[in-house]
Enzyme design. Structure first.
Site, mmCIF file in Angstrom:
data_model
loop_
_atom_site.group_PDB
_atom_site.id
_atom_site.type_symbol
_atom_site.label_atom_id
_atom_site.label_comp_id
_atom_site.label_asym_id
_atom_site.label_seq_id
_atom_site.Cartn_x
_atom_site.Cartn_y
_atom_site.Cartn_z
ATOM 1 N N GLU A 16 38.573 113.910 82.743
ATOM 2 C CA GLU A 16 37.197 113.484 83.056
ATOM 3 C C GLU A 16 36.513 114.565 83.880
ATOM 4 O OE1 GLU A 16 36.475 109.388 84.391
ATOM 5 O OE2 GLU A 16 35.193 110.207 85.976
ATOM 6 N N ALA A 50 23.983 109.024 88.789
ATOM 7 C CA ALA A 50 23.294 107.831 89.275
ATOM 8 C C ALA A 50 21.854 107.793 88.750
ATOM 9 C CB ALA A 50 23.310 107.797 90.789
ATOM 10 N N ARG A 106 28.859 99.609 84.669
ATOM 11 C CA ARG A 106 27.654 99.120 85.343
ATOM 12 C C ARG A 106 27.015 100.247 86.138
ATOM 13 N NH1 ARG A 106 27.869 95.803 90.747
ATOM 14 N NH2 ARG A 106 28.250 97.966 91.386
ATOM 15 N N LYS A 173 34.687 92.098 79.896
ATOM 16 C CA LYS A 173 34.346 93.391 79.271
ATOM 17 C C LYS A 173 35.188 93.601 78.016
ATOM 18 C CE LYS A 173 34.724 95.878 83.276
ATOM 19 N NZ LYS A 173 34.512 96.944 84.275
HETATM 20 P P1 FAD Z 1 31.435 95.756 86.456
HETATM 21 O O1 FAD Z 1 32.560 95.566 85.527
HETATM 22 O O2 FAD Z 1 30.100 95.225 86.049
HETATM 23 O O3 FAD Z 1 31.869 95.143 87.859
HETATM 24 C C1 FAD Z 1 31.091 95.352 89.027
HETATM 25 C C2 FAD Z 1 31.336 94.207 90.014
HETATM 26 O O4 FAD Z 1 30.727 93.006 89.514
HETATM 27 C C3 FAD Z 1 32.817 93.877 90.193
HETATM 28 O O5 FAD Z 1 33.017 93.494 91.532
HETATM 29 C C4 FAD Z 1 33.059 92.702 89.243
HETATM 30 O O6 FAD Z 1 34.112 91.860 89.656
HETATM 31 C C5 FAD Z 1 31.707 91.993 89.276
HETATM 32 N N1 FAD Z 1 31.344 91.434 87.953
HETATM 33 C C6 FAD Z 1 31.507 92.029 86.746
HETATM 34 N N2 FAD Z 1 31.027 91.265 85.766
HETATM 35 C C7 FAD Z 1 30.551 90.133 86.339
HETATM 36 C C8 FAD Z 1 29.912 88.976 85.836
HETATM 37 N N3 FAD Z 1 29.673 88.843 84.515
HETATM 38 N N4 FAD Z 1 29.549 88.032 86.728
HETATM 39 C C9 FAD Z 1 29.778 88.178 88.070
HETATM 40 N N5 FAD Z 1 30.381 89.264 88.605
HETATM 41 C C10 FAD Z 1 30.752 90.237 87.753
HETATM 42 N N6 FAD Z 1 29.924 105.507 87.923
HETATM 43 C C11 FAD Z 1 28.848 106.191 87.488
HETATM 44 O O7 FAD Z 1 27.754 106.061 88.046
HETATM 45 N N7 FAD Z 1 28.936 107.064 86.432
HETATM 46 C C12 FAD Z 1 30.093 107.265 85.764
HETATM 47 O O8 FAD Z 1 30.142 108.045 84.819
HETATM 48 C C13 FAD Z 1 31.262 106.539 86.189
HETATM 49 N N8 FAD Z 1 32.449 106.674 85.562
HETATM 50 C C14 FAD Z 1 33.539 105.919 85.951
HETATM 51 C C15 FAD Z 1 34.725 106.020 85.220
HETATM 52 C C16 FAD Z 1 35.849 105.264 85.593
HETATM 53 C C17 FAD Z 1 37.123 105.394 84.776
HETATM 54 C C18 FAD Z 1 35.773 104.410 86.735
HETATM 55 C C19 FAD Z 1 36.987 103.627 87.171
HETATM 56 C C20 FAD Z 1 34.584 104.295 87.447
HETATM 57 C C21 FAD Z 1 33.449 105.032 87.058
HETATM 58 N N9 FAD Z 1 32.217 104.924 87.733
HETATM 59 C C22 FAD Z 1 31.124 105.648 87.297
HETATM 60 C C23 FAD Z 1 32.088 104.039 88.889
HETATM 61 C C24 FAD Z 1 31.581 102.629 88.479
HETATM 62 O O9 FAD Z 1 30.273 102.727 87.986
HETATM 63 C C25 FAD Z 1 31.618 101.745 89.732
HETATM 64 O O10 FAD Z 1 32.938 101.479 90.096
HETATM 65 C C26 FAD Z 1 30.760 100.480 89.682
HETATM 66 O O11 FAD Z 1 30.630 99.993 91.013
HETATM 67 C C27 FAD Z 1 31.325 99.353 88.831
HETATM 68 O O12 FAD Z 1 31.218 99.610 87.498
HETATM 69 P P2 FAD Z 1 31.929 98.636 86.436
HETATM 70 O O13 FAD Z 1 31.501 99.036 85.088
HETATM 71 O O14 FAD Z 1 33.375 98.544 86.700
HETATM 72 O O15 FAD Z 1 31.214 97.277 86.833
#
Ligand code: FAD
Length: 299
Positions: A16, A50, A106, A173
């Protein structure tokens, strides 16, 4: 090759990288990519900023990796600051560029904000973005065109109050159509093994690929882990404290830690390893050389 092509037969190695903010950074990245590509990773994924200018670079760099370096690439995509229409336009660009894999997230709240505020006519959670990607494919008559990865958190997402809730949200997801889970970085493999066990218990069957970040600087890793909630085990922290501002020493500690973690993960039968390479190649060359025997046995 797609994120849906992970199998139990051979570990898939992915790197990555992130889009640099300056032209000089971009030139440096091209040089580092020329070295990273000699390590023949199966995928290189490119993060999504971001806000602001680096965002446009994500697809440019993913195209470069695919078309110039001949390595399968993936664009990360987030819900931050984007309406559904804007996401569709980005998905169309990714489709037109021939990039077949997306890491759907997200995203974090923009700097200075503590809570994620969903954009008007946009999405609040990763599962909605995954669903949107699958609907986009249907709308262009290309079902399952993209390989879709999502993020999983062996030490729980920093905003989640309960581990079980976070896992249930991870399942949303996967149920929305994700092919694979890439984990947040961790330094103690037990977190990963426990996480995979819990993930399976709630009926998630897709591959869970461990995300490993080789340390390049003591200060940098302390900052990153404090933001994402990853634990630095005491023994590793003590070693890093001896490195202080000496980045060469920290890098050596990081290489040793990464090789040790990766060897144990590979011998346990992981579907792959996703390395957060931080846009540098020197440490990755040493790590991949050290792991070449382990990988050869498994491939
Ligand atoms: P989600 O899965 O939406 O979860 C976010 C929070 O909301 C969690 O606490 C979850 O429990 C809660 N939640 C989820 N779905 C629901 C629902 N339906 N109802 C209620 N609560 C819910 N960030 C960037 O800006 N750019 C990147 O390119 C990037 N790449 C990444 C790659 C990897 C492999 C990882 C591990 C992280 C990356 N991140 C990136 C960071 C990521 O965007 C953050 O960790 C962010 O805070 C959460 O994203 P998520 O998609 O896991 O969110």
């Amino acid at each position: 090759m797609l994120f849906s092509d992970y199998s139990d037969n051979k570990p898939i190695i992915s790197f990555e990288i992130f889009p640099p903010k300056t032209e000089k950074g971009f030139d440096n990245l091209q040089f580092e990519l020329s070295l990273l590509s000699t390590l023949a990773p199966d995928f290189i994924t490119v993060t999504y900023g971001a806000m602001g200018t680096t965002r446009e670079r994500t697809l440019d760099i993913a195209s470069l990796i695919q078309n110039h370096f001949g390595i399968e690439s993936a664009c990360h995509l987030t819900c931050v600051g984007a309406t559904k229409k804007e996401l569709d336009s980005m998905l169309q660009k990714i489709y037109d560029a021939g990039v077949r894999n997306i890491v759907a997230l997200r995203g974090d709240p923009p700097e200075g904000e503590s809570n994620f505020i969903p954009p008007e006519d946009g999405f609040a959670y990763g599962n909605q973005l995954v669903e949107h990607i699958r609907n986009f494919e249907k709308s262009i008559g290309k079902q399952n065109h993209f390989g879709v990865a999502v993020a999983g958190y062996p030490e729980k997402h920093i905003e989640a109050s309960e581990f079980d809730m976070d896992l249930a949200n991870l399942k949303r997801k996967v149920d929305a159509g994700a092919d694979v889970i890439f984990t947040q970085l961790f330094f103690n493999n037990d977190y990963y093994f426990d996480f995979v066990r819990k993930v399976r218990e709630i009926g998630i069957t897709v591959p869970v690929v461990p995300g490993i970040m080789p340390i390049l600087s003591a200060k940098q890793i302390k900052r990153i882990t404090s933001m994402c909630g990853t634990t630095i085990p005491d023994a590793l922290r003590e070693k890093l404290d001896t490195a202080a501002d000496d980045d060469n020493k920290a890098r050596d500690i990081g290489i040793e830690q990464c090789i040790e973690q990766s060897r144990e993960l590979l011998s346990s039968g992981v579907p792959g390893i996703h390395f957060y390479v931080l846009n540098k190649s020197t440490h990755m060359i040493r790590i991949m050389e050290a792991l070449s025997g382990d990988l050869q046995k498994l491939r």
